[in-house]
Design an enzyme around this catalytic site. Sequence first.
Site, PDB file in Angstrom:
ATOM      1  N   CYS A   2       1.093  -1.301   0.103  1.00  0.00           N
ATOM      2  CA  CYS A   2       0.310  -0.092   0.347  1.00  0.00           C
ATOM      3  C   CYS A   2       1.411   1.111  -0.143  1.00  0.00           C
ATOM      4  O   CYS A   2       1.584   1.024   0.476  1.00  0.00           O
ATOM      5  CB  CYS A   2      -1.307  -0.079   1.183  1.00  0.00           C
ATOM      6  SG  CYS A   2      -1.663  -1.659   1.222  1.00  0.00           S
ATOM      7  N   ARG A  27       3.367   0.037  -5.132  1.00  0.00           N
ATOM      8  CA  ARG A  27       3.222  -0.558  -4.398  1.00  0.00           C
ATOM      9  C   ARG A  27       1.648  -0.732  -3.882  1.00  0.00           C
ATOM     10  O   ARG A  27       1.670  -1.568  -2.395  1.00  0.00           O
ATOM     11  CB  ARG A  27       3.282   0.863  -2.757  1.00  0.00           C
ATOM     12  CG  ARG A  27       4.085   1.745  -2.604  1.00  0.00           C
ATOM     13  CD  ARG A  27       4.391   2.624  -1.880  1.00  0.00           C
ATOM     14  NE  ARG A  27       4.392   1.729  -0.445  1.00  0.00           N
ATOM     15  CZ  ARG A  27       5.559   1.136   0.185  1.00  0.00           C
ATOM     16  NH1 ARG A  27       6.197   2.272  -0.617  1.00  0.00           N
ATOM     17  NH2 ARG A  27       5.489   1.478   1.284  1.00  0.00           N
ATOM     18  N   TRP A  74      -2.735  -2.349  -1.882  1.00  0.00           N
ATOM     19  CA  TRP A  74      -2.496  -3.662  -2.189  1.00  0.00           C
ATOM     20  C   TRP A  74      -3.448  -4.804  -0.609  1.00  0.00           C
ATOM     21  O   TRP A  74      -2.936  -4.615   0.115  1.00  0.00           O
ATOM     22  CB  TRP A  74      -1.070  -3.954  -2.687  1.00  0.00           C
ATOM     23  CG  TRP A  74      -0.872  -5.762  -2.364  1.00  0.00           C
ATOM     24  CD1 TRP A  74      -0.726  -5.830  -3.993  1.00  0.00           C
ATOM     25  CD2 TRP A  74      -0.412  -7.134  -1.580  1.00  0.00           C
ATOM     26  NE1 TRP A  74       0.155  -7.074  -3.751  1.00  0.00           N
ATOM     27  CE2 TRP A  74       0.287  -7.455  -2.734  1.00  0.00           C
ATOM     28  CE3 TRP A  74      -0.912  -7.072  -0.431  1.00  0.00           C
ATOM     29  CZ2 TRP A  74      -0.002  -9.118  -2.411  1.00  0.00           C
ATOM     30  CZ3 TRP A  74       0.270  -8.224  -0.095  1.00  0.00           C
ATOM     31  CH2 TRP A  74       0.898  -9.045  -0.975  1.00  0.00           C
ATOM     32  N   ASN A 100      -0.542   2.067   6.241  1.00  0.00           N
ATOM     33  CA  ASN A 100      -0.148   0.814   4.889  1.00  0.00           C
ATOM     34  C   ASN A 100       0.738  -0.263   6.130  1.00  0.00           C
ATOM     35  O   ASN A 100       1.368  -0.128   6.969  1.00  0.00           O
ATOM     36  CB  ASN A 100       1.326   1.940   4.027  1.00  0.00           C
ATOM     37  CG  ASN A 100       2.097   0.386   4.194  1.00  0.00           C
ATOM     38  OD1 ASN A 100       3.574   1.015   3.444  1.00  0.00           O
ATOM     39  ND2 ASN A 100       1.540  -0.439   3.669  1.00  0.00           N
ATOM     40  N   GLY A 101       0.013  -1.406   6.824  1.00  0.00           N
ATOM     41  CA  GLY A 101       1.222  -2.693   7.137  1.00  0.00           C
ATOM     42  C   GLY A 101       0.156  -3.217   7.674  1.00  0.00           C
ATOM     43  O   GLY A 101      -0.917  -3.739   7.135  1.00  0.00           O
ATOM     44  N   GLU A 487      17.263 -14.954 -12.674  1.00  0.00           N
ATOM     45  CA  GLU A 487      16.484 -13.560 -12.804  1.00  0.00           C
ATOM     46  C   GLU A 487      16.064 -13.588 -13.971  1.00  0.00           C
ATOM     47  O   GLU A 487      14.743 -12.855 -14.167  1.00  0.00           O
ATOM     48  CB  GLU A 487      17.675 -12.508 -12.888  1.00  0.00           C
ATOM     49  CG  GLU A 487      17.104 -11.060 -12.838  1.00  0.00           C
ATOM     50  CD  GLU A 487      16.282 -10.591 -12.029  1.00  0.00           C
ATOM     51  OE1 GLU A 487      15.859 -11.261 -10.856  1.00  0.00           O
ATOM     52  OE2 GLU A 487      15.522  -9.942 -12.287  1.00  0.00           O
ATOM     53  N   LYS A 491      11.787 -13.068 -14.139  1.00  0.00           N
ATOM     54  CA  LYS A 491      11.244 -11.035 -14.687  1.00  0.00           C
ATOM     55  C   LYS A 491      10.256 -11.474 -16.041  1.00  0.00           C
ATOM     56  O   LYS A 491       9.416 -11.005 -16.365  1.00  0.00           O
ATOM     57  CB  LYS A 491      12.316 -10.914 -15.492  1.00  0.00           C
ATOM     58  CG  LYS A 491      13.516  -9.290 -15.483  1.00  0.00           C
ATOM     59  CD  LYS A 491      13.095  -8.513 -14.335  1.00  0.00           C
ATOM     60  CE  LYS A 491      12.378  -8.969 -13.495  1.00  0.00           C
ATOM     61  NZ  LYS A 491      13.502  -8.394 -12.226  1.00  0.00           N
ATOM     62  N   GLU A 494       7.156 -13.047 -14.121  1.00  0.00           N
ATOM     63  CA  GLU A 494       6.401 -11.664 -13.348  1.00  0.00           C
ATOM     64  C   GLU A 494       6.436 -11.043 -14.450  1.00  0.00           C
ATOM     65  O   GLU A 494       4.302 -10.385 -13.998  1.00  0.00           O
ATOM     66  CB  GLU A 494       7.068 -10.833 -11.955  1.00  0.00           C
ATOM     67  CG  GLU A 494       8.150  -9.686 -12.887  1.00  0.00           C
ATOM     68  CD  GLU A 494       9.179  -9.536 -11.341  1.00  0.00           C
ATOM     69  OE1 GLU A 494       8.360  -9.115 -10.277  1.00  0.00           O
ATOM     70  OE2 GLU A 494      10.431  -9.195 -11.975  1.00  0.00           O
ATOM     71  N   HIS A 510      17.447 -34.168 -15.055  1.00  0.00           N
ATOM     72  CA  HIS A 510      17.183 -34.967 -14.004  1.00  0.00           C
ATOM     73  C   HIS A 510      15.826 -35.144 -13.450  1.00  0.00           C
ATOM     74  O   HIS A 510      15.178 -33.990 -12.598  1.00  0.00           O
ATOM     75  CB  HIS A 510      18.290 -35.361 -12.916  1.00  0.00           C
ATOM     76  CG  HIS A 510      20.029 -35.027 -13.050  1.00  0.00           C
ATOM     77  ND1 HIS A 510      20.160 -36.182 -13.102  1.00  0.00           N
ATOM     78  CD2 HIS A 510      21.248 -33.949 -13.402  1.00  0.00           C
ATOM     79  CE1 HIS A 510      21.124 -36.735 -13.319  1.00  0.00           C
ATOM     80  NE2 HIS A 510      21.631 -35.055 -13.535  1.00  0.00           N
ATOM     81  N   LYS A 611       5.824  -3.601  -5.491  1.00  0.00           N
ATOM     82  CA  LYS A 611       7.267  -3.360  -6.025  1.00  0.00           C
ATOM     83  C   LYS A 611       7.760  -3.259  -4.265  1.00  0.00           C
ATOM     84  O   LYS A 611       8.809  -4.061  -4.027  1.00  0.00           O
ATOM     85  CB  LYS A 611       7.648  -1.981  -6.801  1.00  0.00           C
ATOM     86  CG  LYS A 611       9.322  -1.916  -6.741  1.00  0.00           C
ATOM     87  CD  LYS A 611       9.553  -1.333  -7.365  1.00  0.00           C
ATOM     88  CE  LYS A 611      10.786  -0.609  -8.242  1.00  0.00           C
ATOM     89  NZ  LYS A 611      11.290  -1.911  -8.566  1.00  0.00           N
TER      90      LYS A 611
END
Length: 616
Positions: A2, A27, A74, A100-101, A487, A491, A494, A510, A611
């Site tokens: 958030c 956010r 969020w 926020n939290g 990485e 990318k 996402e 394997h 983010k």
Amino acid sequence: MCGIVGYIGKQKATPILLAGLSKLEYRGYDSAGISTMEGNEIKVVKDKGRVENLYNLDDTKKLEGSIGIAHTRWATHGIPSKINSHPHMDSTNSFAVVHNGIIENYIELKKFLEENGYTFVSSTDTEVVPNLISYFYKNDQQNDNLKLLRAVKKACDKLIGSFALEILSIYAPNNMIVVRKDSPLVIGKGIGENYIASDIPAILSYTKDFYLLENFEYVVLSRDNIKFYDTNLNEIKKASTSITWDAMAADKAEYPDYMLKEIMEQPTSVRETIGSRLDNAKCNFDDLGFTKEYLSSLQQIYIVACGTAMHAGLSVKNTIEKLCKIRTQVDIASEYRYRNPLVDEKTLCIFISQSGETADTLAALKLSKEKKAKTLAITNVIGSSISREADYCIYTHAGPEIAVASTKAYTSQITLMSLLAIYFAEVLETANPNELNEIKQNLLSLPNKIEDILKNSSNIGSIAKRMFKEKDVFFIGRGIDYATAEEASLKLKEISYIHSESYAAGELKHGTIALIENGINVIGIMTDKDLEKKTSSNIEELITRGAITTVVVSEEVSKLIDLSIFDNIITVPNTNIYLSPILAIIPLQLLAYYVSKEKGLDVDKPRNLAKSVTVE
Ligand code: G6P
């Protein structure tokens, strides 16, 4: 997660709040809302959906007040909906709060408040906060000018979890109160007006003077004044910090998306990262004060981080081990903190975090300090929680990174960590000076080489056109290229929502090779001339089973293998092997970007992500 914004001044608050929210959407972006003081009354406008949606609501247009708080969400507790959106009010409509939290003990607080006559309309944890403030305010018999602040403090003392709060009350219509614990909040100082935000870029176009809040510092804002109080409500003085970033750095400029802008900025961001640390061929981290005696006492280095930052750690593990001869482990913060890691005063724990706010990384840092390890933060955000909590901190100086998918912060993290490894090796005298000089020379030429890659990237769009309808993609690499595969795979998944996996080239056979069938896309990364033959053979095994292959090869490697067997070839300039992840990832960032664009997705704000992950 958030994002929160606040404004108190003489201008109409709504446009400033909306502009700030738009900058904080990285956010969270499932719902948004605003509260303003309209005379002695608090008005709330909120809805499910993006900030853009708020702009268009008739009720938003009616808000005239010059004091306001705002939120982009969020969801954690309660689905994204109008009722669960912030701001939340108490049941007497006297206090409005954005948060926020996470309030971990909200169920028991809710029960207590219900027993005391308060009612709830949402399924959020946040709604207990205005009600708790209301409860303490109404049960305080003392009618002095600290009454509201006292109620906020008493409420905060009851909260378990993390919070950055902005509070409006009809009992103080010319004030706003803010406080934080483990969630970010900054205060921007203006003339006759003041600003609040979750991060600096959101309000950087209004002021460059910022106050960075510590946990449980209470702030009472008026138009002309900012008063700070400690946790016992004694007034304290705080110094402001002047920010030198350019507000433009946090804008999209001519680019269609932040992600593309940030990919393109990498020549500059890497140059900035090197800037202060490599001067006249000398690596300089003397500010850390790490003596030869201290570094020699280290039995291990732990690099702890999440997501892309963790991949940066994987990319430099070998560099540290080879150059400094110190055993180095890389761990995911959310795992590290729950498995009682064996760290002590002979361990240096390094925490990499672009935002400096990731809750798991922060908690891992605190745990390491308890275990007496020295802690070093590598972050991009000055004054962030992780930068303040760590014993030592060095900054990547990549400039604000807004797109949810991290790009320039990643290459800057590897650059900075490589410089640090060289510095340690120089202090410890554990590596051949000629080898170190060669790496330094290569570091200095990275920005130009990145520019070359970006200029010669025209074939990547066409590879993306052939790939965007795929369901699965596999990335493989060996040695340092495996970290790049990890990485690159993150990318792609996402921002394009294509299922992708990364494998150590030799490990694929394997089990996972069972998934390879006609038409499956495999991307191989080969920048290490000593390993390329093996990886190339692994890719051939996949071609035999029908895979469509794309390879990222260094110029040197491209001369050593038969490239004709691959479908798509991307060549990157040569560099020292320890630095190759910085170059090899660039075309793969672009590939992920173009695939996402081909699919018509929102590149900067992929679904379900945020983010800055300030929940555990
Ligand atoms: C989130 C982001 C990732 C990022 C990770 C760690 O999951 O979506 O892009 O790598 O957090 O963030 P940090 O700010 O600690 O580097």
